[in-house]
Design a protein around this motif. Structure first.
Motif, short mmCIF file in Angstrom:
data_model
loop_
_atom_site.label_atom_id
_atom_site.label_comp_id
_atom_site.label_asym_id
_atom_site.label_seq_id
_atom_site.Cartn_x
_atom_site.Cartn_y
_atom_site.Cartn_z
N SER A 42 0.84 -1.19 0.00
CA SER A 42 0.00 0.00 0.00
C SER A 42 0.88 1.25 0.00
O SER A 42 1.88 1.31 0.72
N THR A 43 0.51 2.22 -0.82
CA THR A 43 1.21 3.52 -0.85
C THR A 43 0.67 4.41 0.27
O THR A 43 -0.43 4.15 0.80
N PRO A 44 1.38 5.47 0.65
CA PRO A 44 0.87 6.37 1.70
C PRO A 44 -0.48 6.99 1.37
O PRO A 44 -1.22 7.36 2.28
N CYS A 45 -0.82 7.10 0.08
CA CYS A 45 -2.11 7.68 -0.29
C CYS A 45 -3.24 6.67 -0.25
O CYS A 45 -4.40 7.01 -0.52
N GLY A 46 -2.93 5.37 0.04
CA GLY A 46 -3.98 4.38 0.26
C GLY A 46 -4.27 3.47 -0.91
O GLY A 46 -5.19 2.66 -0.83
N HIS A 47 -3.51 3.54 -2.03
CA HIS A 47 -3.75 2.66 -3.16
C HIS A 47 -2.83 1.43 -3.08
O HIS A 47 -1.73 1.50 -2.52
N ASN A 48 -3.27 0.32 -3.68
CA ASN A 48 -2.59 -0.96 -3.54
C ASN A 48 -2.10 -1.46 -4.89
O ASN A 48 -2.78 -1.31 -5.92
N PHE A 49 -0.88 -2.10 -4.88
CA PHE A 49 -0.27 -2.63 -6.09
C PHE A 49 0.56 -3.85 -5.71
O PHE A 49 0.89 -4.06 -4.53
N CYS A 50 0.91 -4.66 -6.72
CA CYS A 50 1.88 -5.73 -6.49
C CYS A 50 3.22 -5.08 -6.17
O CYS A 50 3.57 -4.04 -6.75
N MET A 51 3.97 -5.69 -5.26
CA MET A 51 5.25 -5.09 -4.86
C MET A 51 6.19 -4.95 -6.05
O MET A 51 6.76 -3.89 -6.28
N ILE A 52 6.34 -6.01 -6.83
CA ILE A 52 7.27 -5.97 -7.96
C ILE A 52 6.80 -4.98 -9.02
O ILE A 52 7.61 -4.27 -9.63
N CYS A 53 5.48 -4.87 -9.23
CA CYS A 53 4.94 -3.94 -10.22
C CYS A 53 5.25 -2.49 -9.83
O CYS A 53 5.67 -1.67 -10.67
N LEU A 54 5.04 -2.18 -8.54
CA LEU A 54 5.26 -0.81 -8.08
C LEU A 54 6.75 -0.46 -8.12
O LEU A 54 7.12 0.66 -8.51
N LYS A 55 7.61 -1.42 -7.71
CA LYS A 55 9.06 -1.15 -7.75
C LYS A 55 9.52 -0.90 -9.17
O LYS A 55 10.31 0.02 -9.44
N GLU A 56 9.06 -1.72 -10.13
CA GLU A 56 9.45 -1.53 -11.52
C GLU A 56 8.92 -0.21 -12.06
O GLU A 56 9.59 0.47 -12.85
N PHE A 57 7.70 0.17 -11.64
CA PHE A 57 7.13 1.45 -12.09
C PHE A 57 7.99 2.61 -11.61
O PHE A 57 8.28 3.55 -12.36
#
Length: 557
Positions: free
Chosen positions: A27-42
């Protein structure tokens, strides 16, 4: 993929980057959720560290940790989908990649089932032992999955078949014999049904919230359209007002210039008459001078002596020493012209105030008095529209932080934290009164010093017929007549509070450039009854409202 009839949809547990069910959700500080690997690559591909969903930027890269609650739901969802897929022949295949048999030594065949007890996946051939061996028949089989370890208890290496309601986590049979012995546990299938029901209810609530926000968007758009129309009308009114003022000024200018031109013409005519008279006197003086010059050469001495007295007497002429020509505009004429202009502009301003008060009526609100805030000596009418002071008649009322205990004040029931609002109060027959608005958090105990710094914006009529605005510092007001009905207009976002004489349609005083950050409440004080000389009540009047936009005056009671 879940069927369309399932209350637990894939969209609810879907990463917006890979569009697949969460794997190690964070979860990001703003409250949205993503796969860990997807967010890191983004974030690795981007020069800014921001949320892929709402674009909120973060000053530094957040420390990501797996959200175990969402991760367990994602795992339960995947399992539920696989169980359902095995029972529906025409189910659309999931988009997980092909799982191969762990027992094949040469060419790996596609696995048919995974065993939670053995921790491996088997093709149809190697699965035969589980179908024929009595002991292996007791093993729990499921559709093949890649991350089989997620379905096995890491502590006891047993299938996660149960769900602990106390800790909100999946456990095995051995777990409930140890640290989860006293906890409430149910089979995962039952937990799935419960969570699916809860998610369904949550989904209904979210859909309702979506509908409410869609409706609010329509209200805001409608409000913007109404505001646009009102603004256009106000602009047209303002243009007409200034045109009228310009016409007044131009008319006064024309009249003043005409007076100056007439004065100049009169001065020119007077100057011509003076010149004509002066020229006549010059002609006469020249004639006399000629006669004197001729006599100065005469040899007839007897004749000279006889006419000498008449020749030496001065000719009849005018004293021109103090004669001047003045075409300047006199101070009195200019003062009179400017006074007339001021009077005309004052009349036009009264027209403006009348127009303004008529426009204020569209922001009229229904104000009632709040008995929980009233000083104990104040008497409120049954309809909560009137208040008066009665000495020696203190009521037995419960004390509270809301109630004024020393100052004779009472607040309105209705508080306002946005937009514009307007109300009118009858003050006829009163020797003293105080009207205004107060901040919700303003102090109400002890003697109140009303001023903007203390959260009070008020106007006071004193018993000596003097008027004061409780500004910082106080301002003495000069009114031509005593108001019988006072209008109070507040424009929250503009930081404006204005007071008007409703009958005279004239402005009394305005607090400008104020900074409102909390709810404002109408404030009333009938002041001391002064031994029955000031017993007439303050009366909140009904204002016939014009149509206004939905969001202009929102009351948050």
């Amino acid at each position: 993929m879940a069927s369309s009839s399932s209350l637990l949809s894939e969209d609810q547990l879907q990463c917006s980057i890979c569009l697949d069910v969460f794997t190690d959700p964070v979860s990001t500080p703003c409250g949205h959720n993503f796969c860990m690997i997807c967010l890191k690559e983004f974030w690795d591909r981007s020069s800014h560290c921001q949320c892929p969903m709402c674009k909120e930027e973060f000053p530094k890269r957040p420390d990501l940790r797996v959200n175990t609650f969402i991760s367990e739901f994602a795992a339960l969802f995947k399992k539920a989908v696989q169980v359902k897929s095995s029972s529906v022949a025409d189910q659309v295949p999931t988009k997980t990649k092909k799982i191969l048999c762990d027992s094949c030594t040469e060419e790996k065949l596609e696995a048919l089932k995974s065993c939670l007890y053995c921790g491996v996946s088997f093709c149809n051939t190697h699965l035969m032992l589980h179908k024929t061996t009595p002991k292996l028949k007791e093993h729990k089989l499921m559709d093949p999955v890649e991350n089989l370890e997620d379905y096995i208890c890491q502590k006891h290496e047993r299938p996660l078949e149960l769900f602990c309601r106390d800790d909100q986590t999946c456990v095995c049979q051995f777990c409930i014999e140890g640290e989860h012995r006293t906890h409430s546990t149910v089979p995962i299938e039952e937990a799935i049904r419960d969570k699916t029901t809860e998610l369904g209810m949550t989904q209904v609530e979210i859909q309702q919230m979506i509908q409410e926000r869609v409706k609010k968007i329509e209200e805001i758009r409608h409000s913007v359209e109404l505001n646009k129309k009102n603004t256009e009308k106000e602009k047209a009114d303002i243009v007409e007002i200034f045109r009228a003022l310009m016409r007044c000024i131009e008319r006064s200018q024309t009249e003043l210039l005409k007076v100056m031109e007439e004065k100049q013409k009169a001065a020119e005519m007077q100057a011509e008459e003076f010149i004509k008279e002066l020229e006549q006197e010059i002609t006469e003086l020249k004639r006399r001078n000629t006669e004197l010059e001729q006599l100065s050469y005469t040899e007839d001495h007897l004749h000279l002596l006889q006419i000498y007295p008449s020749l030496c007497s001065p000719p009849h002429t005018q004293d021109w020493t103090d004669v001047t020509i003045n075409s300047y505009l006199s101070e009195e004429t200019l003062r009179r012209a400017l006074s007339q202009l001021q009077e005309t502009l004052s009349e036009e301003m009264q027209k403006v105030e009348r127009t303004k008060l008529q426009r204020f009526s569209q922001y009229a609100v229904d104000v009632t008095l709040n008995p929980d805030t009233a000083h104990p000596e104040l008497i409120l009418s049954d309809d909560k529209k009137q208040v008066r002071h009665k000495r020696d008649m203190e009521q037995n009322l419960h004390d509270s932080p809301k109630r004024f205990d020393a100052s004779l004040y009472v607040l309105g029931n209705e508080g306002f934290s946005s937009g514009r609002f307007y109300y009118q109060v009858q003050v006829q027959g009163k020797t003293d009164w105080i009207l205004g608005v107060a901040r919700e958090s303003s102090n109400r105990k002890g003697l109140i010093k009303p001023c903007p710094e203390n959260g009070y914006w008020c106007v006071w009529k004193r018993s000596d017929d003097k008027y004061l605005a409780y500004d910082s510092p106080r301002v003495s007001l000069s009114l031509k007549r005593a108001p019988q009905k006072v209008g109070v207009f507040v424009e929250y976002e503009e930081g404006l509070i204005s007071f008007y004489d409703v009958d005279a349609k004239s402005h009394i005083y305005s607090f400008t450039d104020q900074n409102f950050t909390e709810k404002l409440f109408p404030l009333f004080s009938p002041c001391n009854d002064h031994g029955c000389r000031n017993v007439v009540p303050l009366v909140i009047c009904t204002v016939h409202r014009q149509r206004k936009s939905t969001l202009e005056t929102k009351s948050n009671s």
